[in-house]
Each structure stands twice: as C-alpha cells, then as structure tokens.
Design a protein around this motif. Sequence first.
Motif, PDB file in Angstrom:
ATOM      1  N   GLY A 262       5.107  10.027  -6.469  1.00 49.05           N
ATOM      2  CA  GLY A 262       6.491  10.262  -6.860  1.00 49.05           C
ATOM      3  C   GLY A 262       7.497   9.997  -5.756  1.00 49.05           C
ATOM      4  O   GLY A 262       8.662  10.378  -5.858  1.00 49.05           O
ATOM      5  N   GLY A 263       7.081   9.296  -4.671  1.00 48.84           N
ATOM      6  CA  GLY A 263       7.987   8.971  -3.582  1.00 48.84           C
ATOM      7  C   GLY A 263       8.894   7.800  -3.929  1.00 48.84           C
ATOM      8  O   GLY A 263       8.763   7.176  -4.981  1.00 48.84           O
ATOM      9  N   ARG A 264       9.828   7.466  -3.004  1.00 50.02           N
ATOM     10  CA  ARG A 264      10.802   6.411  -3.263  1.00 50.02           C
ATOM     11  C   ARG A 264      10.902   5.447  -2.069  1.00 50.02           C
ATOM     12  O   ARG A 264      11.983   5.117  -1.607  1.00 50.02           O
ATOM     13  CB  ARG A 264      12.180   7.010  -3.547  1.00 50.02           C
ATOM     14  CG  ARG A 264      12.210   7.839  -4.822  1.00 50.02           C
ATOM     15  CD  ARG A 264      13.593   8.347  -5.093  1.00 50.02           C
ATOM     16  NE  ARG A 264      13.662   9.059  -6.368  1.00 50.02           N
ATOM     17  CZ  ARG A 264      14.777   9.598  -6.841  1.00 50.02           C
ATOM     18  NH1 ARG A 264      15.902   9.530  -6.135  1.00 50.02           N
ATOM     19  NH2 ARG A 264      14.762  10.219  -8.004  1.00 50.02           N
ATOM     20  N   LEU A 265       9.727   4.986  -1.567  1.00 51.15           N
ATOM     21  CA  LEU A 265       9.739   4.059  -0.450  1.00 51.15           C
ATOM     22  C   LEU A 265      10.457   2.765  -0.805  1.00 51.15           C
ATOM     23  O   LEU A 265      11.255   2.234  -0.025  1.00 51.15           O
ATOM     24  CB  LEU A 265       8.302   3.752  -0.010  1.00 51.15           C
ATOM     25  CG  LEU A 265       8.172   2.667   1.066  1.00 51.15           C
ATOM     26  CD1 LEU A 265       8.778   3.148   2.377  1.00 51.15           C
ATOM     27  CD2 LEU A 265       6.719   2.261   1.265  1.00 51.15           C
ATOM     28  N   ALA A 266      10.167   2.229  -1.992  1.00 56.20           N
ATOM     29  CA  ALA A 266      10.760   0.953  -2.389  1.00 56.20           C
ATOM     30  C   ALA A 266      12.273   1.024  -2.454  1.00 56.20           C
ATOM     31  O   ALA A 266      12.968   0.041  -2.219  1.00 56.20           O
ATOM     32  CB  ALA A 266      10.204   0.514  -3.743  1.00 56.20           C
ATOM     33  N   GLU A 267      12.820   2.202  -2.744  1.00 56.16           N
ATOM     34  CA  GLU A 267      14.282   2.337  -2.811  1.00 56.16           C
ATOM     35  C   GLU A 267      14.888   2.473  -1.416  1.00 56.16           C
ATOM     36  O   GLU A 267      16.010   2.047  -1.171  1.00 56.16           O
ATOM     37  CB  GLU A 267      14.638   3.553  -3.662  1.00 56.16           C
ATOM     38  CG  GLU A 267      14.224   3.404  -5.123  1.00 56.16           C
ATOM     39  CD  GLU A 267      14.591   4.644  -5.938  1.00 56.16           C
ATOM     40  OE1 GLU A 267      15.252   5.536  -5.357  1.00 56.16           O
ATOM     41  OE2 GLU A 267      14.224   4.706  -7.110  1.00 56.16           O
ATOM     42  N   SER A 268      14.149   3.084  -0.481  1.00 56.83           N
ATOM     43  CA  SER A 268      14.698   3.286   0.860  1.00 56.83           C
ATOM     44  C   SER A 268      14.585   2.040   1.713  1.00 56.83           C
ATOM     45  O   SER A 268      15.438   1.772   2.556  1.00 56.83           O
ATOM     46  CB  SER A 268      13.980   4.450   1.545  1.00 56.83           C
ATOM     47  OG  SER A 268      12.589   4.161   1.662  1.00 56.83           O
TER      48      SER A 268
ATOM     49  N   GLN B 170       0.832  -1.204   0.000  1.00 58.54           N
ATOM     50  CA  GLN B 170       0.000   0.000   0.000  1.00 58.54           C
ATOM     51  C   GLN B 170       0.866   1.254   0.000  1.00 58.54           C
ATOM     52  O   GLN B 170       0.604   2.215  -0.743  1.00 58.54           O
ATOM     53  CB  GLN B 170      -0.908  -0.014   1.235  1.00 58.54           C
ATOM     54  CG  GLN B 170      -1.866   1.165   1.313  1.00 58.54           C
ATOM     55  CD  GLN B 170      -2.749   1.102   2.537  1.00 58.54           C
ATOM     56  OE1 GLN B 170      -2.563   0.242   3.401  1.00 58.54           O
ATOM     57  NE2 GLN B 170      -3.704   2.006   2.629  1.00 58.54           N
ATOM     58  N   ALA B 171       1.920   1.248   0.828  1.00 53.87           N
ATOM     59  CA  ALA B 171       2.794   2.422   0.899  1.00 53.87           C
ATOM     60  C   ALA B 171       3.560   2.609  -0.404  1.00 53.87           C
ATOM     61  O   ALA B 171       3.779   3.749  -0.854  1.00 53.87           O
ATOM     62  CB  ALA B 171       3.770   2.277   2.064  1.00 53.87           C
ATOM     63  N   SER B 172       3.959   1.518  -1.049  1.00 56.48           N
ATOM     64  CA  SER B 172       4.687   1.621  -2.320  1.00 56.48           C
ATOM     65  C   SER B 172       3.781   2.184  -3.407  1.00 56.48           C
ATOM     66  O   SER B 172       4.217   2.999  -4.234  1.00 56.48           O
ATOM     67  CB  SER B 172       5.214   0.241  -2.732  1.00 56.48           C
ATOM     68  OG  SER B 172       6.149  -0.231  -1.797  1.00 56.48           O
ATOM     69  N   ALA B 173       2.499   1.729  -3.394  1.00 60.80           N
ATOM     70  CA  ALA B 173       1.549   2.243  -4.398  1.00 60.80           C
ATOM     71  C   ALA B 173       1.328   3.744  -4.212  1.00 60.80           C
ATOM     72  O   ALA B 173       1.304   4.513  -5.186  1.00 60.80           O
ATOM     73  CB  ALA B 173       0.231   1.485  -4.288  1.00 60.80           C
ATOM     74  N   GLN B 174       1.204   4.160  -2.965  1.00 63.91           N
ATOM     75  CA  GLN B 174       1.021   5.597  -2.710  1.00 63.91           C
ATOM     76  C   GLN B 174       2.270   6.386  -3.077  1.00 63.91           C
ATOM     77  O   GLN B 174       2.190   7.502  -3.618  1.00 63.91           O
ATOM     78  CB  GLN B 174       0.679   5.811  -1.227  1.00 63.91           C
ATOM     79  CG  GLN B 174      -0.683   5.267  -0.814  1.00 63.91           C
ATOM     80  CD  GLN B 174      -0.951   5.438   0.672  1.00 63.91           C
ATOM     81  OE1 GLN B 174      -0.074   5.849   1.421  1.00 63.91           O
ATOM     82  NE2 GLN B 174      -2.157   5.084   1.092  1.00 63.91           N
ATOM     83  N   ALA B 175       3.454   5.791  -2.776  1.00 68.39           N
ATOM     84  CA  ALA B 175       4.698   6.484  -3.103  1.00 68.39           C
ATOM     85  C   ALA B 175       4.874   6.614  -4.605  1.00 68.39           C
ATOM     86  O   ALA B 175       5.342   7.648  -5.118  1.00 68.39           O
ATOM     87  CB  ALA B 175       5.884   5.731  -2.500  1.00 68.39           C
TER      88      ALA B 175
END
Length: 255
Positions: A124-130, A115-120
């Motif tokens: 334009g966020g980068r949760l998956a990279e962090s 869910q957080a990755s979809a929102q990121a």
Amino acid sequence: MFFQDTPVSSPAAGANSAAAAMQQMGVGQFLRHEDPLGWIVVITLCLMSISSWYFIIANAIRNSMVKSRADKVINGFWNNPSTQDAIRELEAQPKGEPFSKIALDAASAVAHHQQASAQATATGGRLAESLSRSEFVDRALRQAVDRESLRLEGGMTLLATVGSAAPFVGLLGTVWGIYHALIRISASGNASMEAVAGPVGEALIMTAFGLFSAIPAVFAYNFFTRSNRLTYARFDEFAHDLHDFFATGSRVEGK
C-alpha cells in the motif's frame, strides 16, 4: 716611443681553458658540488618528473582503451536482440570500461525501481508517486556519468601542478646557484671563464631540470583535457539514449 708588452695567450692555452670550462659545466660536476638545498631542488624536480610521466603513460593507456572499446560497447548494447543478453555482455566488459558501467547502473536502477514499486504496491506504499521511473533512472545515470568522469580526471591535477610549479622550482635552484657563484667569485677575486663556468653551468642545469619536468606535463595536460572533453560528450549522449530506453522501454530513434 716605447710600446709596453702585453701578455697574449696562445691558441693552445685558450683551447685548454675552454675545455676546462666546459668540463665544469657538465652534469657530473654539477651533482658533485651541490649543497643540501640544491639536492632538495633536484630531488623535488625528479619526483615531479617521475610522477608526471607515470600519469602521462597511465592516462594514455586508459584513454586509448576507452576509445577503442567505446563503439564496440555502445553498438553491442543497441544491436543486441534482448536487454538481458545486452546486460550480460556489459557485465563481461573489463572493470575499467566506463560505458558498460553507466549502462549497468541504469539497468540496476530500473530493476530496483520495479522491485520497490512491486513491494510498495503490495504494502500500500506510494513509491511510484514520490519518484517516477524516469527520475530514478536519470538520477542513477547522472551519478554514473559523474563517477566515470572523475575517474578519467585521475592525475590531471598533478600534471597541472607540475606544469605550473616545476619552472619556479628550477628557478629557485638557479637563483641559489647564482648566489653561490657570486660568493665564490668575490671570495677568490677571480672572474675568469674557468672560475665562472662551473657555477653558471650549475645554475643553468637547474633551469633545464625545471623545464624538462614542466614541458611534458603541460603538453600532456592540454592533450588529455581535450581528449576527456570528447569522452564526456559521448558519456552524455549515451546516458540520454539510455534514459529514453529505460524510461520508455524502447530506444528513441532519429536522435
């Protein structure tokens, strides 16, 4: 040559003296003659014994339930045809069942990461990279394993304390009883068996109370330590399998 007559006690008198001495060594006699410090020692030992037996029985029931349900929960999860059905089956487990809670935490971590990755991605966020999905699941599993391990440790500190401290508390009562016995003997000037039996019996009963409190606690502590170690090993094994499953999407066979 004259012989001096010496008093010789009859067998009946000796038996009566021994019976009177035995009566003074009873628990009832001990409780009637205790002073405030003696009562503090007795009450402390009783509280130690009651609390240790409470945790002995509670841990025995909890460990038995965990072991009896472990295979059912683990096999039920892996043999379920779909992950959603497996999660629903885990949610139906009792509140205190640890393996289902570990798996549910991992599933919740995956859902939260998705869910957080979809929102990121949408913003334009980068949760998956962090923080990768594997790291996120691993973190949730470690926290779940630590939490469930701590729950199994409930009462272990008290059992260790009672096992190590109760003999010394009983010894304190013994020393105090012998001290009072010596005072009584010196005050009366009578060191016969009848005079000594009561105080010595009181002192020995204190030692016995301490040992009766300590011995079950020591045996229980060693037994539960061994039992918990085996359960921790199963936690780790199940958590590693869950990590591989939720990180890759399928179970890693051949482990």
